[in-house]
Write a protein that holds these residues in place. Structure first.
Motif, PDB file in Angstrom:
ATOM      1  N   ASP A 116     -31.240  44.565  31.187  1.00  0.00           N
ATOM      2  CA  ASP A 116     -31.199  44.506  29.729  1.00  0.00           C
ATOM      3  C   ASP A 116     -32.474  43.889  29.164  1.00  0.00           C
ATOM      4  O   ASP A 116     -33.080  44.425  28.227  1.00  0.00           O
ATOM      5  CB  ASP A 116     -29.993  43.679  29.273  1.00  0.00           C
ATOM      6  N   THR A 117     -32.882  42.766  29.706  1.00  0.00           N
ATOM      7  CA  THR A 117     -34.053  42.067  29.172  1.00  0.00           C
ATOM      8  C   THR A 117     -35.306  42.918  29.341  1.00  0.00           C
ATOM      9  O   THR A 117     -36.154  42.982  28.431  1.00  0.00           O
ATOM     10  CB  THR A 117     -34.242  40.716  29.887  1.00  0.00           C
ATOM     11  N   THR A 118     -35.465  43.569  30.493  1.00  0.00           N
ATOM     12  CA  THR A 118     -36.627  44.427  30.714  1.00  0.00           C
ATOM     13  C   THR A 118     -36.647  45.582  29.721  1.00  0.00           C
ATOM     14  O   THR A 118     -37.695  45.899  29.129  1.00  0.00           O
ATOM     15  CB  THR A 118     -36.621  44.964  32.147  1.00  0.00           C
ATOM     16  N   LEU A 119     -35.506  46.223  29.516  1.00  0.00           N
ATOM     17  CA  LEU A 119     -35.430  47.348  28.590  1.00  0.00           C
ATOM     18  C   LEU A 119     -35.769  46.918  27.166  1.00  0.00           C
ATOM     19  O   LEU A 119     -36.533  47.583  26.458  1.00  0.00           O
ATOM     20  CB  LEU A 119     -34.037  47.961  28.648  1.00  0.00           C
ATOM     21  N   TRP A 120     -35.199  45.783  26.741  1.00  0.00           N
ATOM     22  CA  TRP A 120     -35.441  45.320  25.371  1.00  0.00           C
ATOM     23  C   TRP A 120     -36.918  44.991  25.146  1.00  0.00           C
ATOM     24  O   TRP A 120     -37.490  45.343  24.114  1.00  0.00           O
ATOM     25  CB  TRP A 120     -34.589  44.086  25.082  1.00  0.00           C
ATOM     26  N   LEU A 121     -37.542  44.308  26.107  1.00  0.00           N
ATOM     27  CA  LEU A 121     -38.945  43.922  25.938  1.00  0.00           C
ATOM     28  C   LEU A 121     -39.859  45.145  25.952  1.00  0.00           C
ATOM     29  O   LEU A 121     -40.820  45.219  25.171  1.00  0.00           O
ATOM     30  CB  LEU A 121     -39.347  42.938  27.040  1.00  0.00           C
ATOM     31  N   CYS A 122     -39.585  46.098  26.834  1.00  0.00           N
ATOM     32  CA  CYS A 122     -40.435  47.291  26.894  1.00  0.00           C
ATOM     33  C   CYS A 122     -40.345  48.101  25.600  1.00  0.00           C
ATOM     34  O   CYS A 122     -41.370  48.608  25.095  1.00  0.00           O
ATOM     35  CB  CYS A 122     -40.040  48.156  28.091  1.00  0.00           C
ATOM     36  N   ARG A 123     -39.166  48.213  25.034  1.00  0.00           N
ATOM     37  CA  ARG A 123     -39.031  48.941  23.774  1.00  0.00           C
ATOM     38  C   ARG A 123     -39.611  48.150  22.606  1.00  0.00           C
ATOM     39  O   ARG A 123     -40.227  48.727  21.703  1.00  0.00           O
ATOM     40  CB  ARG A 123     -37.559  49.255  23.520  1.00  0.00           C
ATOM     41  N   LEU A 124     -39.411  46.848  22.626  1.00  0.00           N
ATOM     42  CA  LEU A 124     -39.885  46.014  21.525  1.00  0.00           C
ATOM     43  C   LEU A 124     -41.407  46.019  21.436  1.00  0.00           C
ATOM     44  O   LEU A 124     -41.980  46.103  20.343  1.00  0.00           O
ATOM     45  CB  LEU A 124     -39.362  44.582  21.704  1.00  0.00           C
ATOM     46  N   PHE A 125     -42.083  45.988  22.594  1.00  0.00           N
ATOM     47  CA  PHE A 125     -43.539  45.911  22.610  1.00  0.00           C
ATOM     48  C   PHE A 125     -44.185  47.225  23.057  1.00  0.00           C
ATOM     49  O   PHE A 125     -45.310  47.225  23.562  1.00  0.00           O
ATOM     50  CB  PHE A 125     -43.989  44.755  23.518  1.00  0.00           C
ATOM     51  N   ARG A 126     -43.445  48.328  22.905  1.00  0.00           N
ATOM     52  CA  ARG A 126     -43.979  49.681  23.067  1.00  0.00           C
ATOM     53  C   ARG A 126     -44.596  49.907  24.454  1.00  0.00           C
ATOM     54  O   ARG A 126     -45.670  50.510  24.574  1.00  0.00           O
ATOM     55  CB  ARG A 126     -45.044  49.966  21.995  1.00  0.00           C
ATOM     56  N   TYR A 127     -43.945  49.422  25.477  1.00  0.00           N
ATOM     57  CA  TYR A 127     -44.459  49.576  26.842  1.00  0.00           C
ATOM     58  C   TYR A 127     -43.437  50.389  27.629  1.00  0.00           C
ATOM     59  O   TYR A 127     -42.504  49.852  28.228  1.00  0.00           O
ATOM     60  CB  TYR A 127     -44.683  48.200  27.483  1.00  0.00           C
ATOM     61  N   GLU A 128     -43.613  51.684  27.653  1.00  0.00           N
ATOM     62  CA  GLU A 128     -42.629  52.593  28.240  1.00  0.00           C
ATOM     63  C   GLU A 128     -42.683  52.579  29.768  1.00  0.00           C
ATOM     64  O   GLU A 128     -43.745  52.412  30.362  1.00  0.00           O
ATOM     65  CB  GLU A 128     -42.857  54.010  27.736  1.00  0.00           C
ATOM     66  N   ASN A 129     -41.494  52.766  30.354  1.00  0.00           N
ATOM     67  CA  ASN A 129     -41.362  52.896  31.812  1.00  0.00           C
ATOM     68  C   ASN A 129     -41.953  51.696  32.557  1.00  0.00           C
ATOM     69  O   ASN A 129     -42.590  51.845  33.603  1.00  0.00           O
ATOM     70  CB  ASN A 129     -42.023  54.186  32.308  1.00  0.00           C
TER      71      ASN A 129
END
Length: 781
Positions: A116-129
């Protein structure tokens, strides 16, 4: 079904936070004795256990120990721990509870938290995959990434270890404006020689002087390849630690792709990736191979780990590099951040970052209205970091002072003034979050980086208004002091050799001066003692004057000793009167010391002469009265039948004249003559109206300066009837005699010493006044 243990954990945390945050909470009766018996010296472990409340109170006392000892509140910046902060702290408590669950349940829970935390941070800061690595030390993520790249580029590294690096030495590139010590830390942790670290200079002609020179980097990479080395990794900045500038990340990424290098990005500006509108320079960061984020600072979350987002397809290499772990407990490091992100929500996170960016723009617009302040930002429209400093070039034109005298050390003087400015702003507006930075090109500047401080300190728009208000009050004082420094130097030179000007460029004030003793006969040791004694007493007298100018001994670890450091001044200060007063006070102190030394010898000779005269008078009395009158019983009877008038008179020693006189006048008049009343002594207060200050030029305005300045605005001091500045400070008690014309009345105390004493109290007065150095009297028995 509600887990009662979880409820109890939350309750215990709330109770603990309430006790620790209450700085004025009184201890309960059962623990009162502990408060007064506590000591900072470690002691033995007590035999009987203590309850939770007692232990928490101990922690509270240790936190606030300095405040209680100094009896004043702490001036240190304290983090504003809000509800989201409590969630982060709750995460640490829950992590301890979750770690004792059975292995299967623990694995499922930690996997969910990490995902969950990884997914939220990647979406929040536009860092896909991307994948995430959570770490306490914000440098640890980069260390793990370097290990990952080494494993990927050196296939035999897993089996051969460092021997695999001998074929081609790896090279790590970093910017000259990057974080200090970061490259050395990498080499230390990876076991690489410092020759594997290459520092790339910044732009010198085109572009920002805080951005990495891309063309020069390309040249350095080619040279390393030709030398048989392997370009491994490039560390770029999205917000340099000092100025907050961002490298040309797009061009750097293209260069890294060309040479198969890994691009790692770090910096405070990465927080703006969460905003709706992001500049193209920052947006290029999402193309990087890895980036390090510090959401705890950006969102005001205490004890929250940093996060390194990275992209790599081989999970085995990630495991070998330490970026992933097979231990479920290691994944619990993400729990505090997992709780905090849910509490804030996407909108709450974006709002905090947007608020910090708006504070920077607000300050930048207000600083443009101050003509003596020079700002430095990367982008006028979106820079989240604002640098500003006091500019002597811009203020000199409007102040009209003389600044020609320190062109050679102008940079160092300006750095000292800006360092003082930053320290004042930190004290006056602590919630603003400003600090002082030293930059190679700009020198000393004041930095405002709300992304790092606003959420932690709770900075609001009112704090920015207060900051600008205090700044507008301090700048005129700095301008006037800067312009009067040369005048102070010239006035001091005119009083040579009494005063010596000390060229202390790092002192943020009017200047530094030292009073030099004028006795040529002293040896070096004696002269040093006299120098320290006079300047210490001179500083004490200057500090007692009715003025807003601050006099001090200078910095705690300064190189100059036995000097008078004069602080900031306003434009209406009369520098000539100030220097004259310093010289006059120093001369009075030196001459007073000489007078006391000479008085010791004069008093000794006077006592010997008085003893001889009284001995002679006693012998004459014996011859005049005869032996019969000296017998105890017979003498009393004879004196009763035939009284005799004694001719022996006492002696009084006049310190002013240095003469030994008779007390015959006292015997005849029964009164003391020539003693002025202390109540009639004129004082300096009669020459100045109440509230008026020293060192003000005639015609100066009486408006008081703000109390927030380190010196205030002094009021007008009339100089009528005074020939020297010292006259208004130490007025004479009585008209001076020709012998005392060179001494101040405050030091030559003989003026107010009685020349005659009554016979009854002659001996007693002699014993009382002799230690004071005022009068010595001997009387016959």
């Amino acid at each position: 079904m509600v887990d009662t243990t979880l409820v109890q954990v939350g309750k215990n945390l709330s109770d603990a936070m309430r006790i620790l945050e209450d700085g004025h909470r009184e201890l309960e009766a059962g623990t009162e004795r502990w408060r007064f018996s506590r000591s900072s010296i470690p002691g033995p472990l007590q035999g009987d256990g203590q309850d939770v409340a007692t232990i928490l109170h101990l922690v509270h006392n240790l936190i606030h120990e300095e405040e209680e000892e100094e009896d004043k509140p702490s001036q240190h910046r304290m983090q504003n721990v809000g509800e989201q902060g409590h969630m982060a702290l709750l995460g640490h408590s829950l992590a301890a509870y979750i770690s004792v669950l059975d292995r299967e349940r623990l694995r499922k829970l930690t996997t969910r938290i990490l995902s969950d935390t990884t997914l939220w941070l990647c979406r929040l800061f536009r860092y896909e995959n991307g994948s995430a690595y959570f770490h306490e030390d914000d440098r640890e993520g980069l260390v793990k990434v370097c290990r990952l790249v080494i494993h990927a580029r050196y296939e035999e590294y897993a089996s051969d270890g460092y021997a695999a690096l001998s074929s081609k030495q790896p090279v790590i590139y970093q910017s000259a404006s990057g974080r200090p010590g970061l490259g050395q830390h990498l080499c230390s942790q990876l076991g690489l020689p410092l020759s594997s670290l290459c520092t790339v200079p910044c732009n010198t002609i085109f572009g920002s002087q805080h951005q990495m020179d891309v063309a020069l980097l390309d040249k350095l990479i080619k040279e390393d390849i030709e030398a048989g080395k392997l370009p491994l990794l490039l560390i770029a900045n999205a917000g340099t630690p000092g100025a907050g500038h961002t490298d040309k990340l797009g061009r750097l990424k293209d260069l890294c792709d060309q040479y198969s290098m890994w691009l790692h990005v770090e910096g405070v500006n990465l927080a703006t990736l969460a905003l709706g509108q992001v500049t193209s320079t920052i947006m290029a960061a999402n193309r990087s191979d890895s980036m390090t984020l510090t959401p705890g600072q950006w969102l005001g979350l205490p004890a929250v780990t940093a996060v390194t987002l990275y992209r790599h397809e081989d999970p085995a290499l990630s495991l070998a590099a330490g970026l992933t772990s097979s231990q479920p407990v290691a994944k619990l490091r993400a729990l505090p951040l997992w709780l905090s992100l849910q509490y804030l929500g996407h909108n709450g996170i974006v709002q905090k970052i947007r608020h910090a960016a708006a504070l920077s723009q607000q300050l930048l617009q207000k600083l443009k209205t101050l003509v003596s302040i020079k700002t430095s930002v990367e982008d006028e429209l979106s820079s989240p970091v604002v640098l500003f400093k006091f500019s002597q070039e811009m203020s000199a034109a409007s102040s009209g002072g003389s600044v020609e005298g320190f062109c050679a050390g102008e940079r160092e003087v300006l750095d000292a003034f800006n360092r003082w400015l930053g320290e004042q702003l930190v004290q006056l507006v602590p919630t603003s979050g400003v600090d002082v930075v030293e930059l190679e090109d700009e020198g000393t500047c004041v930095r405002f980086s709300p992304l790092l401080t606003a959420a932690v300190l709770g900075t609001q728009q009112q704090d920015i208004d207060d900051l600008v208000e205090k700044l507008s009050e301090l700048v005129p004082v700095m301008s006037s002091t800067m312009c009067l420094r040369q005048d102070f130097r010239e006035e001091t030179h005119q009083h040579s050799p009494l005063l010596v000007y000390i060229d202390e460029l790092s002192w943020p004030g009017l200047g530094v001066v030292r009073y030099e003793p004028q006795d040529e006969g002293m040896d070096e040791s004696r002269r040093k003692q006299e120098l320290e004694k006079i300047n210490t007493e001179l500083l004490k007298k200057l500090q007692e004057l009715d003025t807003d100018i601050i006099f001090s001994t200078g910095p705690e670890f300064g190189t100059e000793e036995d000097c008078i450091f004069v602080g900031m001044v306003t434009e209406d200060v009369d520098v000539s009167e100030l220097v004259d007063t310093i010289a006059a006070l120093g001369r009075d102190i030196e001459e007073s010391g000489r007078l006391l030394e000479n008085m010791t010898e004069v008093v000794r000779k006077g006592i010997l002469e008085a003893e001889l005269q009284l001995q002679k008078a006693n012998e004459e009395k014996l011859m005049e009265e005869g032996m019969m009158r000296q017998l105890p019983l017979v003498g009393s009877v004879l004196n009763w039948f035939s009284p005799v008038q004694s001719s022996i008179k006492g002696r009084t020693f006049n310190l002013a004249a240095g003469s030994l006189d008779s007390t015959e006048v006292t015997y005849s008049t029964k009164a003391q003559a020539g003693r002025p009343s202390l109540q009639d002594t004129p004082t300096s207060s009669s020459k100045r109206l109440p509230g008026q200050r020293l060192f003000r030029r005639s015609g100066a305005g009486s408006d008081s300066f703000s109390e927030t300045s380190s010196i205030g605005q002094a009021e007008e001091t009339p100089r009528e009837g005074s020939t020297t500045p010292s006259c208004s400070i130490h007025p004479p008690i009585s008209p001076p005699t020709p012998e005392e014309d060179s001494h101040s009345a405050s030091d030559v105390v003989a003026e107010e010493t009685p020349e005659v004493l009554t016979q009854a109290g002659a001996e007693e007065a002699s014993e009382e006044r002799q230690p004071e150095g005022q009068e010595v009297e001997e009387s016959g028995r």
